[in-house]
Design a protein around this motif. Sequence first.
Motif, PDB file in Angstrom:
ATOM      1  N   ALA A 253      49.928  45.269 -13.776  1.00 17.41           N
ATOM      2  CA  ALA A 253      48.657  45.022 -13.103  1.00 17.41           C
ATOM      3  C   ALA A 253      48.119  43.668 -13.565  1.00 17.41           C
ATOM      4  CB  ALA A 253      47.667  46.130 -13.446  1.00 17.41           C
ATOM      5  N   PRO A 254      48.254  42.635 -12.744  1.00 14.34           N
ATOM      6  CA  PRO A 254      47.779  41.304 -13.133  1.00 14.34           C
ATOM      7  C   PRO A 254      46.270  41.303 -13.347  1.00 14.34           C
ATOM      8  CG  PRO A 254      49.066  41.214 -11.102  1.00 14.34           C
ATOM      9  CD  PRO A 254      48.783  42.652 -11.381  1.00 14.34           C
ATOM     10  N   PRO A 255      45.781  40.474 -14.266  1.00  9.84           N
ATOM     11  CA  PRO A 255      44.330  40.401 -14.472  1.00  9.84           C
ATOM     12  C   PRO A 255      43.641  39.710 -13.293  1.00  9.84           C
ATOM     13  CG  PRO A 255      45.436  38.679 -15.718  1.00  9.84           C
ATOM     14  CD  PRO A 255      46.522  39.515 -15.099  1.00  9.84           C
ATOM     15  N   LYS A 256      42.378  40.085 -13.100  1.00  9.57           N
ATOM     16  CA  LYS A 256      41.564  39.355 -12.133  1.00  9.57           C
ATOM     17  C   LYS A 256      41.233  38.002 -12.753  1.00  9.57           C
ATOM     18  CE  LYS A 256      39.390  43.606 -10.476  1.00  9.57           C
ATOM     19  NZ  LYS A 256      38.176  44.438 -10.459  1.00  9.57           N
ATOM     20  N   LEU A 257      41.419  36.944 -12.001  1.00  7.19           N
ATOM     21  CA  LEU A 257      41.063  35.616 -12.517  1.00  7.19           C
ATOM     22  C   LEU A 257      39.627  35.314 -12.120  1.00  7.19           C
ATOM     23  CD1 LEU A 257      44.379  33.637 -11.865  1.00  7.19           C
ATOM     24  CD2 LEU A 257      43.567  34.704 -13.991  1.00  7.19           C
ATOM     25  N   CYS A 258      38.782  35.152 -13.138  1.00  7.87           N
ATOM     26  CA  CYS A 258      37.360  34.910 -12.919  1.00  7.87           C
ATOM     27  C   CYS A 258      36.979  33.561 -13.481  1.00  7.87           C
ATOM     28  CB  CYS A 258      36.531  35.999 -13.602  1.00  7.87           C
ATOM     29  SG  CYS A 258      36.934  37.665 -13.020  1.00  7.87           S
ATOM     30  N   PHE A 259      36.370  32.739 -12.655  1.00  7.08           N
ATOM     31  CA  PHE A 259      36.033  31.379 -13.059  1.00  7.08           C
ATOM     32  C   PHE A 259      34.521  31.186 -13.028  1.00  7.08           C
ATOM     33  CE2 PHE A 259      40.166  30.933 -10.619  1.00  7.08           C
ATOM     34  CZ  PHE A 259      40.961  31.068 -11.755  1.00  7.08           C
ATOM     35  N   VAL A 260      34.041  30.332 -13.941  1.00  6.13           N
ATOM     36  CA  VAL A 260      32.598  30.174 -14.094  1.00  6.13           C
ATOM     37  C   VAL A 260      32.196  28.708 -14.007  1.00  6.13           C
ATOM     38  CG1 VAL A 260      30.611  30.945 -15.424  1.00  6.13           C
ATOM     39  CG2 VAL A 260      32.853  31.981 -15.842  1.00  6.13           C
ATOM     40  N   SER A 308      40.527  34.556  -5.267  1.00  7.98           N
ATOM     41  CA  SER A 308      40.650  35.499  -4.146  1.00  7.98           C
ATOM     42  C   SER A 308      41.938  36.310  -4.227  1.00  7.98           C
ATOM     43  CB  SER A 308      40.615  34.742  -2.810  1.00  7.98           C
ATOM     44  OG  SER A 308      39.380  34.091  -2.661  1.00  7.98           O
ATOM     45  N   ALA A 309      43.043  35.639  -4.540  1.00  2.00           N
ATOM     46  CA  ALA A 309      44.350  36.308  -4.540  1.00  2.00           C
ATOM     47  C   ALA A 309      44.478  37.349  -5.633  1.00  2.00           C
ATOM     48  CB  ALA A 309      45.461  35.263  -4.684  1.00  2.00           C
ATOM     49  N   THR A 310      43.651  37.242  -6.680  1.00  2.00           N
ATOM     50  CA  THR A 310      43.764  38.182  -7.803  1.00  2.00           C
ATOM     51  C   THR A 310      42.578  39.157  -7.839  1.00  2.00           C
ATOM     52  OG1 THR A 310      42.648  36.597  -9.263  1.00  2.00           O
ATOM     53  CG2 THR A 310      45.059  36.527  -9.218  1.00  2.00           C
ATOM     54  N   ASP A 311      41.798  39.206  -6.763  1.00  2.00           N
ATOM     55  CA  ASP A 311      40.586  40.049  -6.711  1.00  2.00           C
ATOM     56  C   ASP A 311      39.574  39.660  -7.767  1.00  2.00           C
ATOM     57  OD1 ASP A 311      41.536  41.580  -4.567  1.00  2.00           O
ATOM     58  OD2 ASP A 311      42.678  42.865  -5.939  1.00  2.00           O
ATOM     59  N   GLY A 312      39.615  38.403  -8.197  1.00  2.69           N
ATOM     60  CA  GLY A 312      38.648  37.891  -9.164  1.00  2.69           C
ATOM     61  C   GLY A 312      37.430  37.342  -8.455  1.00  2.69           C
ATOM     62  N   ALA A 313      36.793  36.366  -9.067  1.00  2.00           N
ATOM     63  CA  ALA A 313      35.578  35.800  -8.483  1.00  2.00           C
ATOM     64  C   ALA A 313      35.295  34.446  -9.114  1.00  2.00           C
ATOM     65  CB  ALA A 313      34.387  36.725  -8.720  1.00  2.00           C
ATOM     66  N   VAL A 314      34.442  33.678  -8.460  1.00  2.00           N
ATOM     67  CA  VAL A 314      33.917  32.445  -9.047  1.00  2.00           C
ATOM     68  C   VAL A 314      32.403  32.592  -9.055  1.00  2.00           C
ATOM     69  CG1 VAL A 314      33.982  29.931  -9.045  1.00  2.00           C
ATOM     70  CG2 VAL A 314      35.802  31.210  -7.895  1.00  2.00           C
TER      71      VAL A 314
END
Length: 393
Positions: A253-260, A308-314
């Motif tokens: 399960a890849p991590p969600k990539l979240c950028f700030v 977007s591709a990892t279900d993360g967020a910015v």
Amino acid sequence: MTRVCWRCGARTDDDRRVRCDCGEPLWLESDPEAAPDSWPSCIESMWDVLPLLGVDAPSPGDGLPAAAGGTPLVRTEPLDTGGVTLYVKPEGLNPTGSFKDRGTAFGIAAALERGERRVGTVSHGNMAESVAAGAAAAGMDCTVLVPADIADERLAAIARYGPRLVRADGDYGRLYFEALEAGRDAGVRFLNSDAPWRVAGQATTALEVLAQFARTADGEAPDALVLPVSSGGHASGAWQAVRSLTAAGLLDAPPKLCFVQAAACAPIAEAFARGDDEVTAVEGGATIAYSIANADPPSGNRALAAASATDGAVVAVDDPAIERAGERFAGAGLAVEPASATTLAALEPLRDAGVLDDGDTAALVATGRGFGDGGAEVATERVDLSAVDSLFE
Ligand SMILES: [Zn+2]
């Protein structure tokens, strides 16, 4: 080293090309077949995890590039927020105090293998220090292009490594591309923030975090990897790392990539909030997290796609929240610059957005120490030697 466009898939073997004809940045081609199918048994530097990326990588040699990365992953219980279990990757432990040493190490090592003696960069922060230091250690010529109005203390921090320092008038965002072009024509390798060699080196931050998690008791990846985003180069590297590990079958399960981003200058976060897949340049205001204030990020679209591709967020956080987060980091015993403190400040908006939840685990990448970020009013006491014995009365 074949380079490929993340968006349109165009490939080139031209070692000097950094952008695709479609305008997007190229990255080094990852070959899952060339990557090991198991985690490294020990991580002393970034070079122990770099093979996991499956790119054609240089040898580090035995000089400064060999010392980059290999930072610990620290469990930071005092920082746990809203039911989220936190770990911090303190990148300030790199030789010049920031994550930039990873990309610089890759770039310097690759340049040396080609017999190149001239490098440069466009930066007035961590990357300028890192490239100048790497070049000094390797005996290479280094040109650093800084904005004309650079603060004296920043200039001094870069100058100590002895690069050729050039103050540039005009649009600093445009200079990024002009310098790449000029360097290509003149045989000066510019290790700018989203140049393919740099991105491959920066990918090792995420590779290390995931390799370190894989060696913990449950062996699972964190639910999220949270890092500041400016040009989008580091974010792109994290995405390249997750993609290559997934292709190699090492991540269930890849991590969600979240950028700030800092709210005062947040073109990528604003595009994400709008649901766009293209970043639009902003005017950009001042923020204490100046090192991530990039109004026109060259790899913004790629960072957006990674989230977007990892279900993360910015997400974006304001200066008061960044200050509070910096104080909490200090309370946990970690010195981080404001840009790094954004990762902790982001937990609240990430929870509000439903990206993180109770019981989740997240790794925060504290990208740099920020040696020059003092200046706050400090309250002190004063004591005379003759009265020391009265200090604790
Ligand atoms: Zn393309």
